[in-house]
Write a protein that holds these residues in place. Structure first.
Motif, short mmCIF file in Angstrom:
data_model
loop_
_atom_site.label_atom_id
_atom_site.label_comp_id
_atom_site.label_asym_id
_atom_site.label_seq_id
_atom_site.Cartn_x
_atom_site.Cartn_y
_atom_site.Cartn_z
N ALA A 83 0.84 -1.20 0.00
CA ALA A 83 0.00 0.00 0.00
C ALA A 83 0.87 1.25 0.00
O ALA A 83 0.54 2.24 -0.65
CB ALA A 83 -0.93 -0.02 1.20
N ASN A 84 1.99 1.23 0.74
CA ASN A 84 2.89 2.38 0.73
C ASN A 84 3.45 2.64 -0.66
O ASN A 84 3.51 3.79 -1.11
CB ASN A 84 4.06 2.18 1.71
CG ASN A 84 3.66 2.45 3.14
OD1 ASN A 84 2.62 3.05 3.42
ND2 ASN A 84 4.48 2.00 4.06
N ALA A 85 3.85 1.59 -1.37
CA ALA A 85 4.37 1.75 -2.73
C ALA A 85 3.28 2.31 -3.64
O ALA A 85 3.55 3.18 -4.49
CB ALA A 85 4.88 0.42 -3.27
N HIS A 86 2.04 1.86 -3.47
CA HIS A 86 0.92 2.36 -4.27
C HIS A 86 0.72 3.85 -4.00
O HIS A 86 0.61 4.64 -4.94
CB HIS A 86 -0.33 1.55 -3.93
CG HIS A 86 -1.47 1.76 -4.87
ND1 HIS A 86 -2.57 0.94 -4.86
CD2 HIS A 86 -1.72 2.67 -5.84
CE1 HIS A 86 -3.43 1.33 -5.77
NE2 HIS A 86 -2.93 2.40 -6.38
N TRP A 87 0.66 4.23 -2.73
CA TRP A 87 0.49 5.64 -2.36
C TRP A 87 1.62 6.49 -2.93
O TRP A 87 1.39 7.55 -3.51
CB TRP A 87 0.41 5.79 -0.84
CG TRP A 87 0.48 7.22 -0.36
CD1 TRP A 87 1.53 7.83 0.25
CD2 TRP A 87 -0.56 8.21 -0.44
NE1 TRP A 87 1.21 9.13 0.54
CE2 TRP A 87 -0.06 9.39 0.13
CE3 TRP A 87 -1.86 8.20 -0.96
CZ2 TRP A 87 -0.81 10.57 0.22
CZ3 TRP A 87 -2.61 9.38 -0.87
CH2 TRP A 87 -2.09 10.53 -0.29
N ASN A 88 2.86 6.01 -2.79
CA ASN A 88 4.01 6.78 -3.26
C ASN A 88 4.04 6.90 -4.78
O ASN A 88 4.51 7.91 -5.31
CB ASN A 88 5.32 6.15 -2.76
CG ASN A 88 5.48 6.29 -1.27
OD1 ASN A 88 4.96 7.22 -0.65
ND2 ASN A 88 6.19 5.36 -0.66
N GLY A 89 3.53 5.90 -5.49
CA GLY A 89 3.61 5.90 -6.94
C GLY A 89 2.40 6.44 -7.67
O GLY A 89 2.49 6.83 -8.84
N ALA A 90 1.25 6.46 -7.01
CA ALA A 90 0.02 6.90 -7.68
C ALA A 90 -0.13 8.42 -7.61
O ALA A 90 0.41 9.07 -6.72
CB ALA A 90 -1.19 6.23 -7.02
N SER A 91 -0.88 8.95 -8.56
CA SER A 91 -1.16 10.38 -8.54
C SER A 91 -2.43 10.63 -9.34
O SER A 91 -2.82 9.78 -10.15
CB SER A 91 0.02 11.17 -9.11
OG SER A 91 0.20 10.85 -10.47
N PRO A 92 -3.08 11.76 -9.14
CA PRO A 92 -2.76 12.77 -8.14
C PRO A 92 -3.22 12.33 -6.75
O PRO A 92 -4.16 11.55 -6.62
CB PRO A 92 -3.54 13.99 -8.61
CG PRO A 92 -4.72 13.42 -9.35
CD PRO A 92 -4.22 12.15 -9.98
N LYS A 93 -2.54 12.84 -5.73
CA LYS A 93 -2.88 12.55 -4.35
C LYS A 93 -3.79 13.65 -3.79
O LYS A 93 -3.59 14.82 -4.09
CB LYS A 93 -1.61 12.45 -3.51
CG LYS A 93 -0.74 11.27 -3.86
CD LYS A 93 0.56 11.32 -3.06
CE LYS A 93 1.46 10.16 -3.38
NZ LYS A 93 1.87 10.07 -4.77
N HIS A 94 -4.76 13.22 -3.00
CA HIS A 94 -5.68 14.16 -2.34
C HIS A 94 -5.67 13.86 -0.85
O HIS A 94 -5.79 12.70 -0.47
CB HIS A 94 -7.09 14.01 -2.89
CG HIS A 94 -7.18 14.21 -4.37
ND1 HIS A 94 -7.31 15.43 -4.96
CD2 HIS A 94 -7.13 13.31 -5.38
CE1 HIS A 94 -7.35 15.30 -6.27
NE2 HIS A 94 -7.24 14.01 -6.55
N THR A 95 -5.55 14.89 -0.04
CA THR A 95 -5.53 14.68 1.41
C THR A 95 -6.77 15.23 2.09
O THR A 95 -6.92 15.11 3.30
CB THR A 95 -4.27 15.30 2.03
OG1 THR A 95 -4.22 16.69 1.70
CG2 THR A 95 -3.01 14.60 1.52
N THR A 96 -7.67 15.83 1.32
CA THR A 96 -8.91 16.35 1.87
C THR A 96 -10.07 15.95 0.95
O THR A 96 -9.85 15.49 -0.17
CB THR A 96 -8.87 17.89 1.99
OG1 THR A 96 -8.69 18.44 0.68
CG2 THR A 96 -7.76 18.35 2.91
N GLY A 97 -11.26 16.16 1.43
CA GLY A 97 -12.45 15.87 0.65
C GLY A 97 -12.90 14.43 0.76
O GLY A 97 -12.17 13.57 1.23
#
Length: 170
Positions: free
Chosen positions: A97-111
């Motif tokens: 999951a960390n690799a997925h988070w680090n490699g995927a985009s765009p990232k959203h931290t709200t909403g």
């Protein structure tokens, strides 16, 4: 002839069961200290609502259906990334999951994450990932010790955010 037909039907059934059997469990660091059980709901799909054809078809609706079809399963414990990928019909894309988070985009931290988007938490050495339900909740492994539904992304500690619904790829 009927005996041969019966044996073929039994063999086909066993073979089909082997293809859909859950992978073996591997314990990975999601602990009771990482969760807020009051943020989870457990449901079973009423008869007629489970659609095998839609599950894992590469669409957000299919990803959600995959999780609904597997509610209560413990076979993916420690394999959250594999479950998230399987829900979209692929496997072996990201190592964790960390690799997925680090490699995927765009990232959203709200909403509120849209239905089928990936939601992430930083709760173990490998992280944790699930699929958003579109209403502020999610489906994931390790919800009460199985695949389940949390009514809020606050179910797990250290929520990271979300990335858009899409078939996982690097």
């Amino acid at each position: 002839m009927r005996n041969i037909f019966t044996k073929l039907c039994v063999a086909a059934t066993i073979g089909a069961a082997a293809l859909v059997a859950a992978p073996a469990a591997h314990a990975v660091g999601v602990t009771a200290a990482d969760t807020h059980p009051e943020q989870a709901t457990f449901t079973t799909a009423p008869a007629g609502e489970v659609s095998i054809q839609a599950a894992g078809d590469g669409t957000p609706a299919g990803a959600i259906q995959w999780y609904k079809n597997h509610l209560g399963s413990t076979g993916w414990q420690g394999l959250c990334e594999k479950a998230a990928e399987n829900s979209y019909g692929v496997t072996g894309v990201w190592a964790s999951a960390n690799a997925h988070w680090n490699g995927a985009s765009p990232k959203h931290t709200t909403g509120t994450p849209p239905a089928g988007s990936f939601v992430y938490w930083n709760i173990s050495a490998y992280g944790h990932v699930g699929i958003a339900d579109g209403s502020g909740g999610f489906y994931a492994t390790s919800v009460g010790g199985a695949i389940g539904h949390g009514s809020s992304v606050s179910y797990f500690n250290n929520y990271r955010g979300w990335t858009p619904a899409a078939v996982p790829h690097q």
